[in-house]
Design an enzyme around this catalytic site. Structure first.
Site, PDB file in Angstrom:
ATOM      1  N   LYS A 101     -30.037  -1.534   7.726  1.00 24.75           N
ATOM      2  CA  LYS A 101     -29.960  -2.823   8.431  1.00 24.75           C
ATOM      3  C   LYS A 101     -30.523  -2.671   9.848  1.00 24.75           C
ATOM      4  CE  LYS A 101     -25.652  -4.388   6.227  1.00 24.75           C
ATOM      5  NZ  LYS A 101     -26.036  -5.703   5.709  1.00 24.75           N
TER       6      LYS A 101
ATOM      7  N   ARG B  45     -22.217  -5.674  -4.667  1.00 23.81           N
ATOM      8  CA  ARG B  45     -22.183  -6.089  -6.078  1.00 23.81           C
ATOM      9  C   ARG B  45     -22.071  -4.889  -7.021  1.00 23.81           C
ATOM     10  NH1 ARG B  45     -27.729  -9.173  -5.145  1.00 23.81           N
ATOM     11  NH2 ARG B  45     -26.671  -9.319  -3.134  1.00 23.81           N
TER      12      ARG B  45
END
Length: 486
Positions: free
Chosen positions: A259, A333
């Site tokens: 990120k 996920r």
């Protein structure tokens, strides 16, 4: 200190319309409160305050705060109970003013809804300052009068539940590691005889063949933990439980798909899903809700290292499906895939997972509401009705086959961890991915990325991690427990 509410004037004469507690106090001080208010200029607007000193020896400082319209109820446009929201906001503002005066105790006008007043007081005063030498003075709010003490206590428990989630989310990632998170939750549940907590180690996770979860955890020096909580509040311990599943990434660097550094510190709260579902169970236990709940939280860090997942790697989930990891920053996920497979072992009435899953959810709804993707209208209705009461809103999002195709059309594996059109409908393709690991007919996925933190949008929460939607999950569980009784 004392916090009293006053309604907006319906007429143009501007005479203050007090709550019953305000009227009683005004009589106690021979009408001086009303007289002073009328001298202070125009009537008080919603959430605005006036402070008076020296009116009564028991209450050297009295804060009068505007509650808005007297009979504000459910606002169909806003999807919440406006009266309750007005009370939460007004009480929070009033209590903070007492805190600024460094008065250690405040009595709060129930304003006609003691639960909402207690929530406003306890949520409004909370601040994470564990690691600062200079702390704000601690203020203890209590109910003014005794008429609604049961509702007040319920509001305190609801608010303390959300504050627990805020505490866990706000704490630095070196203080709340996977094992520290699990131990903190276990300690909160220690006093309840009908709760069992299992802190599962990496070897257990391996025997469960949770390959997707382990693939994320292996990049970090912190070992993963699978936290499993069993709350047996139902009349029969064999009754089908409500299963809560929460994403517990205690720090998310993005892994190899790193990120940007700006704002990365906020990723200490990427375990917001685990924080809210565990806090909801702590609250359900404190309220002694008559239903069974199981909480599941896969906990780990997502870090870049020589052992980390690489873009293009293929991993195998618990149900045997293979997953192509096209973006290592779509890691939540992967944890949830294995946890959802495991959730199916419990013959659940419903499976509800919560996760700070996608930046796309924040883009879609901002901080106004939690996005809910569900295969069950029954489940949606319960969540929606709960959110109207709590003011912590939910909004239904689509689970179309349209999105499923975008994650199952994958070159190397059964499913890809990102949609093939990259950014388009990112929250929806993430939900479609999770759906590939669900066979239960009542399942809901709550994407809480947009409601993770608060700047100033929710006036009764200070700036920082929000702990949303803990109260909505608790209210939802309470509604479900009433369903079982009826």
């Amino acid at each position: 200190g004392l916090v009293l509410g006053v309604y907006s004037s319906e007429k143009d004469d501007g005479a203050a319309q007090f709550t019953s507690a305000g009227d009683a106090f005004d009589r106690l001080v021979s009408g001086n409160l009303r007289a002073l208010l009328s001298l202070c200029g125009p009537p008080l607007k919603k959430g605005k305050t006036r402070i008076f000193h020296g009116l009564h020896q028991d209450f050297p400082s009295v804060v009068v705060v505007g509650l808005g319209k007297k009979n504000a109820g459910i606002n169909e446009q806003e999807n919440w109970n406006e009266g309750k929201e007005n009370i939460r906001t007004a009480v929070a503002v009033g209590c903070r003013q007492i805190q600024d005066l460094e008065i250690p105790c405040v009595e709060v006008d129930p304003c006609g809804d003691a639960q909402a007043a207690a929530e406003g007081a306890v949520l409004g005063l909370h601040e994470y300052n564990e690691l600062k030498q200079k702390k704000k003075p601690v203020v203890t709010p209590q109910l003014h009068g005794s008429a609604e003490s049961e509702a007040w206590q319920k509001g305190v428990i609801y608010a303390e539940g959300q504050n627990l989630a805020r505490y866990l989310m706000e704490a630095p990632a070196n203080y709340i590691t996977p094992i520290k998170f699990a131990e903190h939750v276990e300690q909160k549940l220690r006093s309840f005889s009908n709760v069992k907590v299992h802190i599962r180690s990496e070897s257990w996770i391996t025997t469960q063949e949770m390959g997707a979860f382990l693939s994320v955890a292996k990049g970090s020096a912190e070992p993963p933990i699978f936290l499993e909580i069993h709350y047996s509040g139902g009349a029969n311990t064999n009754d089908s439980p409500l299963v809560f599943v929460g994403k517990g990434v205690t720090f998310d660097s993005g892994g190899i798909s790193l990120k940007p550094s700006l704002g990365m510190d906020a990723m200490r709260a990427d375990m917001g899903g685990a924080a809210t579902v565990c806090s909801a169970i702590v609250t359900a236990a404190a309220l002694n809700l008559p239903l069974n709940i199981i909480g599941l939280a896969p906990l780990c860090e997502n870090m870049p290292s020589g052992k980390a997942n690489k873009p293009g790697d293929v991993v195998r989930a618990k149900n045997g499906k293979t997953i192509q990891v096209d973006n290592t920053d779509a890691e939540g996920r992967l944890l949830l895939a294995d946890a959802l497979c495991y959730a199916h072992n419990f013959n659940a009435r419903a499976i509800v997972n919560a996760a700070t899953l996608t930046g796309a959810m924040d883009v879609a709804l901002g901080s106004a509401a939690t996005g809910v993707f569900t295969n069950s209208s029954w489940l949606w209705t319960h969540l929606y009705e709960a959110s109207i009461l709590t003011g912590d809103r939910v909004w239904r999002m689509p689970l179309f086959e349209h999105y499923t195709k975008q994650v199952t059309d994958c070159p190397l594996a059964d499913v890809s961890n990102i949609g093939k059109y990259s950014r388009a409908g990112g929250a929806c393709t993430a939900a479609a991915f999770l759906k590939e690991f669900v066979t239960a007919s009542h399942w809901a996925h709550l994407d809480i990325a947009g409601v993770m933190s608060n700047k100033d949008e929710v006036p009764y929460l200070r700036k920082g991690m929000a702990g949303r939607p803990t109260r909505t999950l608790v209210e939802f569980a309470a509604r479900l427990s009433q369903d079982s009784h009826n």
